[in-house]
Design a protein around this motif. Sequence first.
Motif, short mmCIF file in Angstrom:
data_model
loop_
_atom_site.label_atom_id
_atom_site.label_comp_id
_atom_site.label_asym_id
_atom_site.label_seq_id
_atom_site.Cartn_x
_atom_site.Cartn_y
_atom_site.Cartn_z
N TYR A 8 38.52 41.83 33.35
CA TYR A 8 38.01 43.03 34.01
C TYR A 8 39.19 43.94 34.31
O TYR A 8 40.17 43.51 34.90
N TYR A 14 35.13 46.24 39.56
CA TYR A 14 34.67 44.86 39.76
C TYR A 14 35.47 44.21 40.89
O TYR A 14 36.69 44.32 40.94
N SER A 16 36.28 40.60 42.46
CA SER A 16 36.22 39.18 42.13
C SER A 16 35.22 38.46 43.04
O SER A 16 35.20 38.68 44.25
N ASP A 40 34.31 35.35 35.66
CA ASP A 40 35.47 36.17 36.02
C ASP A 40 36.73 35.32 35.97
O ASP A 40 37.72 35.61 36.63
N SER A 45 37.07 36.33 30.86
CA SER A 45 35.95 36.96 31.56
C SER A 45 34.98 37.58 30.55
O SER A 45 35.40 38.23 29.60
#
Length: 116
Positions: A8, A14, A16, A40, A45
């Motif tokens: 990401y 995003y 976590s 993730d 990911s």
Amino acid sequence: MTQNIWGYQDSVGYVSGTDLTGFAVEAIDGTVGSVDEHSDEAGASYLVVDTGVWIFGREILLPAGLISSIDLDRSTIYLACKKKDIEDAPEFEREKHIGDDEYHRMLAGHYGAPHT
């Protein structure tokens, strides 16, 4: 293309640990489906997306690096690719390909990331 297609990017929004399950997924040119599973894990990911009737009910694996932004308020993930790119991706079989390094390299290559 992003430097790490399996991560990401900081700019997408995003956080976590955020559960993306059920989020809508939008390509540049329309709806792709909804998130069925996501990871993730650093360097690995991804999103598993149920395409519904768009591609005959198929599931697809999308590297997290394809995400251009995430709208947490609208539960929507926006991708930096077109539906045709996704439709032309190598066939995905969940049981076979989730942890398959060769499939991940092939998929990364399909989306224009350097082969590692």
